[in-house]
Motif scaffolding. Structure first.
Motif, short mmCIF file in Angstrom:
data_model
loop_
_atom_site.label_atom_id
_atom_site.label_comp_id
_atom_site.label_asym_id
_atom_site.label_seq_id
_atom_site.Cartn_x
_atom_site.Cartn_y
_atom_site.Cartn_z
N UNK A 264 -13.67 -2.97 5.27
CA UNK A 264 -13.80 -4.31 4.65
C UNK A 264 -14.51 -5.29 5.59
N UNK A 265 -14.80 -4.85 6.81
CA UNK A 265 -15.51 -5.69 7.76
C UNK A 265 -14.67 -6.24 8.89
N UNK A 266 -13.45 -5.69 9.07
CA UNK A 266 -12.55 -6.18 10.11
C UNK A 266 -12.58 -5.25 11.32
N UNK A 267 -12.21 -5.73 12.51
CA UNK A 267 -12.20 -4.88 13.70
C UNK A 267 -11.07 -3.86 13.64
N UNK A 268 -11.17 -2.75 14.40
CA UNK A 268 -10.11 -1.73 14.39
C UNK A 268 -8.73 -2.29 14.71
N UNK A 269 -8.64 -3.31 15.58
CA UNK A 269 -7.33 -3.86 15.92
C UNK A 269 -6.61 -4.40 14.69
N UNK A 270 -7.35 -4.96 13.73
CA UNK A 270 -6.73 -5.46 12.51
C UNK A 270 -6.34 -4.32 11.57
N UNK A 271 -7.10 -3.23 11.62
CA UNK A 271 -6.69 -2.04 10.86
C UNK A 271 -5.38 -1.48 11.38
N UNK A 272 -5.24 -1.41 12.73
CA UNK A 272 -3.99 -0.94 13.32
C UNK A 272 -2.84 -1.88 12.97
N UNK A 273 -3.13 -3.19 12.97
CA UNK A 273 -2.09 -4.17 12.65
C UNK A 273 -1.61 -3.99 11.21
N UNK A 274 -2.52 -3.77 10.29
CA UNK A 274 -2.13 -3.55 8.90
C UNK A 274 -1.23 -2.32 8.77
N UNK A 275 -1.58 -1.24 9.51
CA UNK A 275 -0.76 -0.03 9.48
C UNK A 275 0.62 -0.29 10.07
N UNK A 276 0.68 -1.05 11.16
CA UNK A 276 1.97 -1.35 11.78
C UNK A 276 2.85 -2.16 10.84
N UNK A 277 2.28 -3.19 10.21
CA UNK A 277 3.05 -4.02 9.28
C UNK A 277 3.53 -3.19 8.09
N UNK A 278 2.67 -2.33 7.58
CA UNK A 278 3.02 -1.44 6.47
C UNK A 278 4.27 -0.64 6.81
N UNK A 279 4.32 -0.10 8.03
CA UNK A 279 5.45 0.75 8.42
C UNK A 279 6.70 -0.04 8.75
N UNK A 280 6.56 -1.17 9.45
CA UNK A 280 7.73 -1.98 9.78
C UNK A 280 8.40 -2.48 8.50
N UNK A 281 7.60 -3.00 7.58
CA UNK A 281 8.15 -3.46 6.31
C UNK A 281 8.72 -2.29 5.50
N UNK B 157 -2.07 7.90 0.66
CA UNK B 157 -3.37 7.24 0.74
C UNK B 157 -3.30 6.11 1.75
N UNK B 158 -2.22 5.32 1.69
CA UNK B 158 -2.08 4.20 2.63
C UNK B 158 -1.90 4.69 4.06
N UNK B 159 -1.03 5.69 4.27
CA UNK B 159 -0.77 6.17 5.62
C UNK B 159 -2.02 6.72 6.28
N UNK B 160 -2.85 7.41 5.52
CA UNK B 160 -4.03 8.05 6.09
C UNK B 160 -5.27 7.17 6.09
N UNK B 161 -5.34 6.20 5.17
CA UNK B 161 -6.60 5.47 4.99
C UNK B 161 -6.51 3.97 5.23
N UNK B 162 -5.31 3.41 5.32
CA UNK B 162 -5.22 1.95 5.44
C UNK B 162 -6.02 1.39 6.62
N UNK B 163 -5.90 1.91 7.85
CA UNK B 163 -6.71 1.35 8.94
C UNK B 163 -8.21 1.46 8.68
N UNK B 164 -8.64 2.61 8.16
CA UNK B 164 -10.07 2.82 7.89
C UNK B 164 -10.58 1.88 6.81
N UNK B 165 -9.79 1.69 5.74
CA UNK B 165 -10.23 0.82 4.66
C UNK B 165 -10.30 -0.64 5.11
N UNK B 166 -9.36 -1.06 5.95
CA UNK B 166 -9.41 -2.42 6.49
C UNK B 166 -10.65 -2.61 7.35
N UNK B 167 -10.96 -1.62 8.18
CA UNK B 167 -12.18 -1.68 9.01
C UNK B 167 -13.41 -1.71 8.11
#
Length: 398
Positions: free
Chosen positions: A244-261, A232-242
């Motif tokens: 929530x009212x955030x720009x796509x760049x923050x959705x990508x950032x959330x996905x990157x942090x998810x994977x690095x961590x 669910x997180x891998x496929x939807x995290x960027x979309x769900x962050x967007x």
């Protein structure tokens, strides 16, 4: 070549080659979520169709994992890995050519067949080259390539910004696996145990005979619960962050942090599982994961979302890759890949269900926070399963 005959340098090289294979898998799996904000409107997909497209690769993976594990125990790890990597490279390229929902669905399904064939072989190789006290750490080190590849996908999208064409993401994800084929052919040894004509190779008996039914069912269920949350997180995290009212760049950032961590979590949780045993540490990890998903549901500040995305990735990937080390040791040595493949295949019902759950919830009007919150009880269920598995698995662990 048997894993025990490899020196430290040889074993390290094998782990690195398998890390690269896992990295290209992780890149492609995360690529769908990263590409979704542009791909979905271009292809005109509704949330339910997005859920099915996100799950199609996992459906293929179920079939591929059963077949790949079965074939590897009979014909060797190396040839099955070569065929699997070639398959997911070619079909990732085909994904980049999709211009309709149907074409996208079939391309992702076929890509998943390659993923599935590779994964039980990577697990079997890791177990067969490592010392017993280092199995979880070796498997985790190998599979931390998956979040590393996923983070690369998200980082490329973030750095490129709005100029990045979503098809380019899948082209890169198809070319790199094909370039890896000669590396695998030249550097990866065959680790399959010597053929024993007297060995019972009946998969059903391997899974359920000699009081293995309870551990088998419990590990399958633990895989499923974990993969519901992870995919669910891998496929939807960027979309769900967007959403929530955030720009796509923050959705990508959330996905990157998810994977690095997640890469860090896979190493550290695996090391703890080797030192203290996996039962209680993994149960605690799942309880913490439930708290992280509840936090994501309630948070809207970008920094809080990034921190909690990282915590969720650390916990869920650490738990998942530690389970990969547990699964093959529940089964006879000549059916390790098949036993691991069965656990991966059945567990992947969770990876199919995760994106579908998000799609159906969003289609029914659920908020992004409600989608995140729905994962908390799933993680708590996994904690209970790990406690039960620890009791049931003791007589069977090698």
């Amino acid at each position: 070549m048997q894993g025990k005959s490899l020196g430290a340098a040889g074993a390290g090289l094998v782990v690195f080659v398998c890390f690269l294979i896992a990295a290209v898998e992780g890149y492609d799996i995360q690529a769908f979520g990263v590409a979704a904000p542009k791909m979905i409107p271009e292809l005109g997909l509704n949330p339910a169709q997005q859920g099915w497209a996100g799950s199609a690769a996992m459906i293929g993976l179920v079939v591929g994992a059963f077949a790949g594990g079965w074939l590897a125990d009979r014909y060797g790890r190396k040839p099955v890995l070569l065929g699997s990597v070639a398959a997911f490279g070619l079909f990732s390229l085909l994904t980049a050519t999709a211009h309709s929902y149907e074409a996208l669905l079939w391309a992702r399904l076929a890509t998943g067949l390659g993923f599935g064939g590779a994964m039980p072989n990577l697990i079997a190789v890791a177990v067969e080259i490592s010392r017993p006290e280092r199995r979880a750490a070796t498997v985790s080190a190998m599979f931390c390539g998956m979040p590393a590849g996923g983070a690369t996908s998200a980082l490329i999208a973030r750095l490129a910004g709005d100029s990045l064409e979503w098809r380019t993401i899948f082209i890169a994800g198809g070319v790199v696996p094909l370039l890896l084929l000669p590396v695998i052919f030249l550097l990866l040894p065959e680790t399959r145990p010597p053929h024993d004509p007297a060995a019972d190779r009946h998969l059903g008996r391997a899974l359920f005979a000699e009081r293995r039914a309870a551990p088998t069912v419990l590990i399958w269920a633990a895989f499923m619960m974990t993969l519901v949350v992870l995919y669910l997180a891998l496929n939807w995290l960027p979309t769900l962050v967007v959403d929530k009212g955030h720009p796509p760049s923050e959705g990508f950032m959330a996905a990157m942090v998810f994977n690095v961590a997640g890469a860090a979590g896979s190493i550290l949780v695996g090391a703890v599982a080797d030192k203290l045993g996996w039962r209680w540490p993994l149960a605690i990890v799942y309880v913490a994961l439930a708290a992280a998903m509840a936090g994501l549901a309630a948070s809207n500040a970008p920094m809080a979302i990034f921190v909690l995305s990282g915590a969720a990735g650390f916990l869920v990937m650490g738990a998942q890759f530690s389970l990969y080390a547990v699964a093959p040791m529940l089964y006879p040595i000549h059916l390790r890949a098949a036993g691991a493949g069965a656990a991966i295949a059945v567990g992947r019902l969770g990876s199919i269900g995760g994106p579908l759950i998000a799609g159906e919830l969003r289609n029914a009007g659920a908020s992004p926070g409600e989608v995140f919150l729905s994962m908390a009880p799933v993680a708590l269920t996994a904690a209970v399963l790990l406690v039960a598995l620890g009791r049931a698995a003791k007589p069977h662990q090698a």
